[in-house]
Design a protein around this motif. Structure first.
Motif, PDB file in Angstrom:
ATOM      1  N   THR A   1     -30.247  19.894  -9.436  1.00 20.54           N
ATOM      2  CA  THR A   1     -31.428  19.446 -10.053  1.00 20.54           C
ATOM      3  C   THR A   1     -31.234  19.241 -11.704  1.00 20.54           C
ATOM      4  O   THR A   1     -31.474  18.186 -12.176  1.00 20.54           O
ATOM      5  CB  THR A   1     -32.745  20.004  -9.836  1.00 20.54           C
ATOM      6  OG1 THR A   1     -32.754  20.156  -8.404  1.00 20.54           O
ATOM      7  CG2 THR A   1     -33.911  19.491 -10.677  1.00 20.54           C
TER       8      THR A   1
ATOM      9  N   TRP B   1     -30.936  15.731 -14.398  1.00 22.21           N
ATOM     10  CA  TRP B   1     -31.847  15.663 -15.359  1.00 22.21           C
ATOM     11  C   TRP B   1     -30.968  15.211 -16.614  1.00 22.21           C
ATOM     12  O   TRP B   1     -31.342  14.298 -17.373  1.00 22.21           O
ATOM     13  CB  TRP B   1     -32.622  16.808 -15.673  1.00 22.21           C
ATOM     14  CG  TRP B   1     -33.758  17.237 -14.734  1.00 22.21           C
ATOM     15  CD1 TRP B   1     -33.883  16.634 -13.502  1.00 22.21           C
ATOM     16  CD2 TRP B   1     -34.458  18.279 -14.612  1.00 22.21           C
ATOM     17  NE1 TRP B   1     -35.074  17.257 -13.016  1.00 22.21           N
ATOM     18  CE2 TRP B   1     -35.400  18.288 -13.710  1.00 22.21           C
ATOM     19  CE3 TRP B   1     -34.746  19.597 -15.671  1.00 22.21           C
ATOM     20  CZ2 TRP B   1     -36.373  19.331 -13.271  1.00 22.21           C
ATOM     21  CZ3 TRP B   1     -35.626  20.354 -15.302  1.00 22.21           C
ATOM     22  CH2 TRP B   1     -36.437  20.207 -14.277  1.00 22.21           C
TER      23      TRP B   1
ATOM     24  N   CYS C   1     -40.919  21.500 -17.861  1.00 21.75           N
ATOM     25  CA  CYS C   1     -39.797  22.210 -17.378  1.00 21.75           C
ATOM     26  C   CYS C   1     -38.388  22.121 -17.918  1.00 21.75           C
ATOM     27  O   CYS C   1     -37.544  23.137 -17.837  1.00 21.75           O
ATOM     28  CB  CYS C   1     -39.793  21.968 -15.996  1.00 21.75           C
ATOM     29  SG  CYS C   1     -41.273  21.972 -14.842  1.00 21.75           S
TER      30      CYS C   1
ATOM     31  N   CYS D   1     -43.391  17.269 -16.102  1.00 16.67           N
ATOM     32  CA  CYS D   1     -41.895  17.499 -15.624  1.00 16.67           C
ATOM     33  C   CYS D   1     -40.942  17.665 -16.851  1.00 16.67           C
ATOM     34  O   CYS D   1     -40.039  18.601 -16.920  1.00 16.67           O
ATOM     35  CB  CYS D   1     -41.281  16.102 -15.076  1.00 16.67           C
ATOM     36  SG  CYS D   1     -39.445  16.339 -14.606  1.00 16.67           S
TER      37      CYS D   1
ATOM     38  N   ASN E   1     -43.975  11.832 -17.982  1.00 19.29           N
ATOM     39  CA  ASN E   1     -44.381  12.825 -17.093  1.00 19.29           C
ATOM     40  C   ASN E   1     -44.500  14.037 -17.828  1.00 19.29           C
ATOM     41  O   ASN E   1     -43.390  14.847 -17.850  1.00 19.29           O
ATOM     42  CB  ASN E   1     -43.792  12.853 -15.695  1.00 19.29           C
ATOM     43  CG  ASN E   1     -44.041  13.908 -14.719  1.00 19.29           C
ATOM     44  OD1 ASN E   1     -45.084  14.703 -14.940  1.00 19.29           O
ATOM     45  ND2 ASN E   1     -43.436  14.003 -13.722  1.00 19.29           N
TER      46      ASN E   1
ATOM     47  N   ARG F   1     -38.185  11.745 -12.312  1.00 21.68           N
ATOM     48  CA  ARG F   1     -39.586  12.169 -12.660  1.00 21.68           C
ATOM     49  C   ARG F   1     -39.763  12.196 -13.960  1.00 21.68           C
ATOM     50  O   ARG F   1     -40.887  12.762 -14.273  1.00 21.68           O
ATOM     51  CB  ARG F   1     -40.050  13.111 -11.618  1.00 21.68           C
ATOM     52  CG  ARG F   1     -40.026  13.069 -10.145  1.00 21.68           C
ATOM     53  CD  ARG F   1     -40.758  12.154  -9.539  1.00 21.68           C
ATOM     54  NE  ARG F   1     -42.271  12.848  -9.484  1.00 21.68           N
ATOM     55  CZ  ARG F   1     -43.356  12.012  -9.388  1.00 21.68           C
ATOM     56  NH1 ARG F   1     -43.250  10.709  -9.235  1.00 21.68           N
ATOM     57  NH2 ARG F   1     -44.677  12.523  -9.631  1.00 21.68           N
ATOM     58  N   PHE F   2     -39.020  11.679 -14.809  1.00 23.40           N
ATOM     59  CA  PHE F   2     -39.289  12.022 -16.370  1.00 23.40           C
ATOM     60  C   PHE F   2     -40.487  10.992 -16.861  1.00 23.40           C
ATOM     61  O   PHE F   2     -41.025  11.300 -17.837  1.00 23.40           O
ATOM     62  CB  PHE F   2     -38.266  11.720 -17.168  1.00 23.40           C
ATOM     63  CG  PHE F   2     -37.029  12.859 -17.176  1.00 23.40           C
ATOM     64  CD1 PHE F   2     -37.387  14.172 -16.944  1.00 23.40           C
ATOM     65  CD2 PHE F   2     -35.875  12.662 -17.737  1.00 23.40           C
ATOM     66  CE1 PHE F   2     -36.604  15.112 -16.663  1.00 23.40           C
ATOM     67  CE2 PHE F   2     -34.763  13.824 -17.723  1.00 23.40           C
ATOM     68  CZ  PHE F   2     -35.221  15.214 -17.329  1.00 23.40           C
TER      69      PHE F   2
END
Length: 106
Positions: free
Chosen positions: A18, A22, A94, A91, A88, A72-73
């Motif tokens: 993941t 990113w 995180c 997101c 987002n 999902r940024f």
């Protein structure tokens, strides 16, 4: 070494995968600029609005937004015939935790 053999506190394979996606999404300076623009504008924007503020064309903006949306940024919301994009925040909040995890920090 498989996941069950990982030392305590090390990243799981899923988390590492993941985080890698990113970082890959952020590996282009224009995508970082797009995120910055959306974050500082603090509102959803159309591709046309973004094109008016950055020195790139519509197809390039759309391409970069698609990549950022895949991780999902950014969130995309259809409104009639256009799509509006916004950061987002959940997101992106995180992201610092991911960096700390990679660095082995709590």
């Amino acid at each position: 070494m498989n996941e069950t053999e990982c030392e305590p506190g090390s990243l799981s394979h899923e988390d590492a995968a993941t985080y890698a996606t990113w970082f890959k999404a952020l590996a282009d300076p224009m995508r970082v600029r797009l995120l910055n623009l959306l974050a500082t504008e603090r509102r959803a924007m159309t591709v046309g609005e973004i094109v008016g503020l950055l020195p790139i064309g519509q197809s390039t903006v759309s391409h970069h937004l698609r990549i950022l949306a895949e991780v999902r940024f950014v969130l995309a919301e259809r409104q009639g015939t256009s799509t509006r994009y916004e950061v987002n925040g959940a997101c992106l909040e995180c992201f610092p935790a991911a960096v700390r995890a990679i660095m082995g920090q709590p």
